[in-house]
Design a protein around this motif. Structure first.
Motif, PDB file in Angstrom:
ATOM      1  N   VAL A 104       0.847  -1.188   0.000  1.00  0.00           N
ATOM      2  CA  VAL A 104       0.000   0.000   0.000  1.00  0.00           C
ATOM      3  C   VAL A 104       0.884   1.239   0.000  1.00  0.00           C
ATOM      4  O   VAL A 104       1.999   1.229   0.525  1.00  0.00           O
ATOM      5  N   TYR A 105       0.360   2.285  -0.624  1.00  0.00           N
ATOM      6  CA  TYR A 105       1.017   3.593  -0.635  1.00  0.00           C
ATOM      7  C   TYR A 105       0.163   4.555   0.168  1.00  0.00           C
ATOM      8  O   TYR A 105      -1.053   4.628  -0.035  1.00  0.00           O
ATOM      9  N   LEU A 106       0.804   5.293   1.070  1.00  0.00           N
ATOM     10  CA  LEU A 106       0.101   6.196   1.969  1.00  0.00           C
ATOM     11  C   LEU A 106       0.583   7.633   1.792  1.00  0.00           C
ATOM     12  O   LEU A 106       1.776   7.873   1.583  1.00  0.00           O
ATOM     13  N   ILE A 107      -0.348   8.553   1.905  1.00  0.00           N
ATOM     14  CA  ILE A 107      -0.043   9.975   2.020  1.00  0.00           C
ATOM     15  C   ILE A 107      -0.740  10.421   3.297  1.00  0.00           C
ATOM     16  O   ILE A 107      -1.971  10.465   3.361  1.00  0.00           O
ATOM     17  N   VAL A 108       0.028  10.730   4.334  1.00  0.00           N
ATOM     18  CA  VAL A 108      -0.533  11.021   5.649  1.00  0.00           C
ATOM     19  C   VAL A 108      -0.527  12.526   5.912  1.00  0.00           C
ATOM     20  O   VAL A 108       0.491  13.192   5.753  1.00  0.00           O
ATOM     21  N   ASP A 109      -1.680  13.022   6.342  1.00  0.00           N
ATOM     22  CA  ASP A 109      -1.858  14.431   6.709  1.00  0.00           C
ATOM     23  C   ASP A 109      -1.339  15.386   5.634  1.00  0.00           C
ATOM     24  O   ASP A 109      -0.457  16.215   5.880  1.00  0.00           O
ATOM     25  N   LEU A 110      -1.899  15.278   4.454  1.00  0.00           N
ATOM     26  CA  LEU A 110      -1.518  16.130   3.328  1.00  0.00           C
ATOM     27  C   LEU A 110      -1.864  17.585   3.627  1.00  0.00           C
ATOM     28  O   LEU A 110      -2.975  17.900   4.030  1.00  0.00           O
ATOM     29  N   ARG A 111      -0.896  18.433   3.429  1.00  0.00           N
ATOM     30  CA  ARG A 111      -1.067  19.884   3.545  1.00  0.00           C
ATOM     31  C   ARG A 111      -0.588  20.490   2.229  1.00  0.00           C
ATOM     32  O   ARG A 111      -0.023  19.807   1.395  1.00  0.00           O
ATOM     33  N   PHE A 112      -0.760  21.799   2.065  1.00  0.00           N
ATOM     34  CA  PHE A 112      -0.358  22.451   0.827  1.00  0.00           C
ATOM     35  C   PHE A 112       1.136  22.289   0.570  1.00  0.00           C
ATOM     36  O   PHE A 112       1.563  22.083  -0.553  1.00  0.00           O
ATOM     37  N   PHE A 113       1.929  22.378   1.622  1.00  0.00           N
ATOM     38  CA  PHE A 113       3.381  22.250   1.467  1.00  0.00           C
ATOM     39  C   PHE A 113       3.911  21.029   2.211  1.00  0.00           C
ATOM     40  O   PHE A 113       4.819  21.125   3.007  1.00  0.00           O
ATOM     41  N   GLY A 114       3.356  19.860   1.929  1.00  0.00           N
ATOM     42  CA  GLY A 114       3.936  18.654   2.487  1.00  0.00           C
ATOM     43  C   GLY A 114       2.962  17.726   3.175  1.00  0.00           C
ATOM     44  O   GLY A 114       1.754  17.924   3.148  1.00  0.00           O
ATOM     45  N   THR A 115       3.555  16.711   3.781  1.00  0.00           N
ATOM     46  CA  THR A 115       2.810  15.669   4.483  1.00  0.00           C
ATOM     47  C   THR A 115       3.543  15.354   5.784  1.00  0.00           C
ATOM     48  O   THR A 115       4.612  15.895   6.051  1.00  0.00           O
ATOM     49  N   LYS A 116       2.982  14.440   6.535  1.00  0.00           N
ATOM     50  CA  LYS A 116       3.661  13.942   7.735  1.00  0.00           C
ATOM     51  C   LYS A 116       4.239  12.550   7.492  1.00  0.00           C
ATOM     52  O   LYS A 116       4.484  11.797   8.428  1.00  0.00           O
ATOM     53  N   ASN A 117       4.473  12.207   6.235  1.00  0.00           N
ATOM     54  CA  ASN A 117       5.005  10.886   5.914  1.00  0.00           C
ATOM     55  C   ASN A 117       6.369  10.631   6.549  1.00  0.00           C
ATOM     56  O   ASN A 117       6.648   9.514   6.963  1.00  0.00           O
ATOM     57  N   GLN A 118       7.222  11.640   6.622  1.00  0.00           N
ATOM     58  CA  GLN A 118       8.546  11.453   7.226  1.00  0.00           C
ATOM     59  C   GLN A 118       8.414  11.080   8.704  1.00  0.00           C
ATOM     60  O   GLN A 118       9.089  10.177   9.182  1.00  0.00           O
ATOM     61  N   LEU A 119       7.521  11.739   9.419  1.00  0.00           N
ATOM     62  CA  LEU A 119       7.283  11.429  10.833  1.00  0.00           C
ATOM     63  C   LEU A 119       6.780   9.997  10.999  1.00  0.00           C
ATOM     64  O   LEU A 119       7.262   9.254  11.854  1.00  0.00           O
ATOM     65  N   TRP A 120       5.830   9.590  10.165  1.00  0.00           N
ATOM     66  CA  TRP A 120       5.299   8.232  10.237  1.00  0.00           C
ATOM     67  C   TRP A 120       6.369   7.209   9.862  1.00  0.00           C
ATOM     68  O   TRP A 120       6.474   6.151  10.481  1.00  0.00           O
ATOM     69  N   PHE A 121       7.162   7.503   8.861  1.00  0.00           N
ATOM     70  CA  PHE A 121       8.257   6.617   8.451  1.00  0.00           C
ATOM     71  C   PHE A 121       9.228   6.420   9.615  1.00  0.00           C
ATOM     72  O   PHE A 121       9.577   5.288   9.956  1.00  0.00           O
ATOM     73  N   ASP A 122       9.664   7.512  10.219  1.00  0.00           N
ATOM     74  CA  ASP A 122      10.620   7.433  11.330  1.00  0.00           C
ATOM     75  C   ASP A 122      10.041   6.658  12.501  1.00  0.00           C
ATOM     76  O   ASP A 122      10.736   5.829  13.118  1.00  0.00           O
ATOM     77  N   THR A 123       8.780   6.892  12.826  1.00  0.00           N
ATOM     78  CA  THR A 123       8.136   6.203  13.935  1.00  0.00           C
ATOM     79  C   THR A 123       8.020   4.707  13.665  1.00  0.00           C
ATOM     80  O   THR A 123       8.318   3.888  14.539  1.00  0.00           O
ATOM     81  N   LEU A 124       7.594   4.343  12.468  1.00  0.00           N
ATOM     82  CA  LEU A 124       7.480   2.929  12.111  1.00  0.00           C
ATOM     83  C   LEU A 124       8.845   2.239  12.146  1.00  0.00           C
ATOM     84  O   LEU A 124       8.969   1.124  12.657  1.00  0.00           O
ATOM     85  N   LYS A 125       9.864   2.882  11.607  1.00  0.00           N
ATOM     86  CA  LYS A 125      11.211   2.304  11.616  1.00  0.00           C
ATOM     87  C   LYS A 125      11.687   2.060  13.049  1.00  0.00           C
ATOM     88  O   LYS A 125      12.266   1.014  13.347  1.00  0.00           O
ATOM     89  N   GLN A 126      11.420   3.011  13.930  1.00  0.00           N
ATOM     90  CA  GLN A 126      11.837   2.851  15.325  1.00  0.00           C
ATOM     91  C   GLN A 126      11.063   1.726  16.004  1.00  0.00           C
ATOM     92  O   GLN A 126      11.650   0.918  16.727  1.00  0.00           O
ATOM     93  N   LEU A 127       9.756   1.644  15.753  1.00  0.00           N
ATOM     94  CA  LEU A 127       8.966   0.558  16.337  1.00  0.00           C
ATOM     95  C   LEU A 127       9.442  -0.809  15.853  1.00  0.00           C
ATOM     96  O   LEU A 127       9.499  -1.766  16.626  1.00  0.00           O
ATOM     97  N   LEU A 128       9.786  -0.903  14.586  1.00  0.00           N
ATOM     98  CA  LEU A 128      10.230  -2.181  14.030  1.00  0.00           C
ATOM     99  C   LEU A 128      11.628  -2.553  14.497  1.00  0.00           C
ATOM    100  O   LEU A 128      11.970  -3.738  14.556  1.00  0.00           O
ATOM    101  N   ALA A 129      12.435  -1.555  14.833  1.00  0.00           N
ATOM    102  CA  ALA A 129      13.796  -1.812  15.300  1.00  0.00           C
ATOM    103  C   ALA A 129      13.807  -2.319  16.753  1.00  0.00           C
ATOM    104  O   ALA A 129      14.719  -3.044  17.146  1.00  0.00           O
TER     105      ALA A 129
END
Length: 130
Positions: A104-129
C-alpha cells in the motif's frame, strides 16, 4: 488501546497505482488535485498495529510488515505528483497477508506544502527496530 499517532490518510494498493493512465498522470501535474489515491480515511498507529478506518478498513499487524519505504519507485512515480514530489513523497508499506504479500502507498496528513510521511516513516522504523 494505546494510540501512538493518528492522522488523515489518502491510500491505494500498488496495483491501483500501476493501473493509472497517462491522462491521470497529466491531471495530477496541472491541477490542484491531491496525489493519486483510491481511498481515504483515518490512520491510527498503536504499538502492535497500523489501522486505517474509513469507507474501507485495513489492519496491518506491525509484525507482518516486511518493508517500510519513503519515496518514489517504479509504481508510484515522481511524475504522478505536482512539483515532481518536492513536497510530497509516498510512504510504501509491504506486508504479509496470509500467503501473499500486499503493498500500500500512503499519504498522511496532506497539507499544501507537504505531508507527515517522514514522521510516520521514522516512527514505524523505530517501532520495528525495537
Amino acid at each position: 488501546m494505546q494510540i501512538l499517532q493518528i492522522g488523515k490518510v489518502l491510500w491505494s494498493y500498488d496495483y491501483e497505482i500501476a493501473a493509472l493512465t497517462l491522462i491521470d498522470e497529466a491531471g495530477a501535474l496541472f491541477s490542484l488535485t491531491p496525489p493519486p489515491h483510491h481511498r481515504e480515511g483515518e490512520i491510527i498507529l498503536t504499538p502492535t498495529n497500523l489501522v486505517i478506518d474509513g469507507y474501507n478498513y485495513l489492519n496491518i499487524p506491525l509484525n507482518k510488515l516486511e518493508q517500510v519505504y519513503l519515496g518514489f519507485d517504479d509504481v508510484y512515480k515522481r511524475s504522478l505528483v505536482r512539483n515532481n514530489g518536492l513536497f510530497c513523497q509516498p510512504l510504501r508499506l509491504r506486508y504479509k497477508q496470509g500467503d501473499d504479500t500486499a503493498v500500500v502507498y500512503l499519504i498522511v496528513d496532506l497539507r499544501f506544502f507537504g505531508t507527515k510521511n517522514q514522521l510516520w516513516f521514522d516512527t514505524l522504523k523505530q517501532l520495528l527496530a525495537d
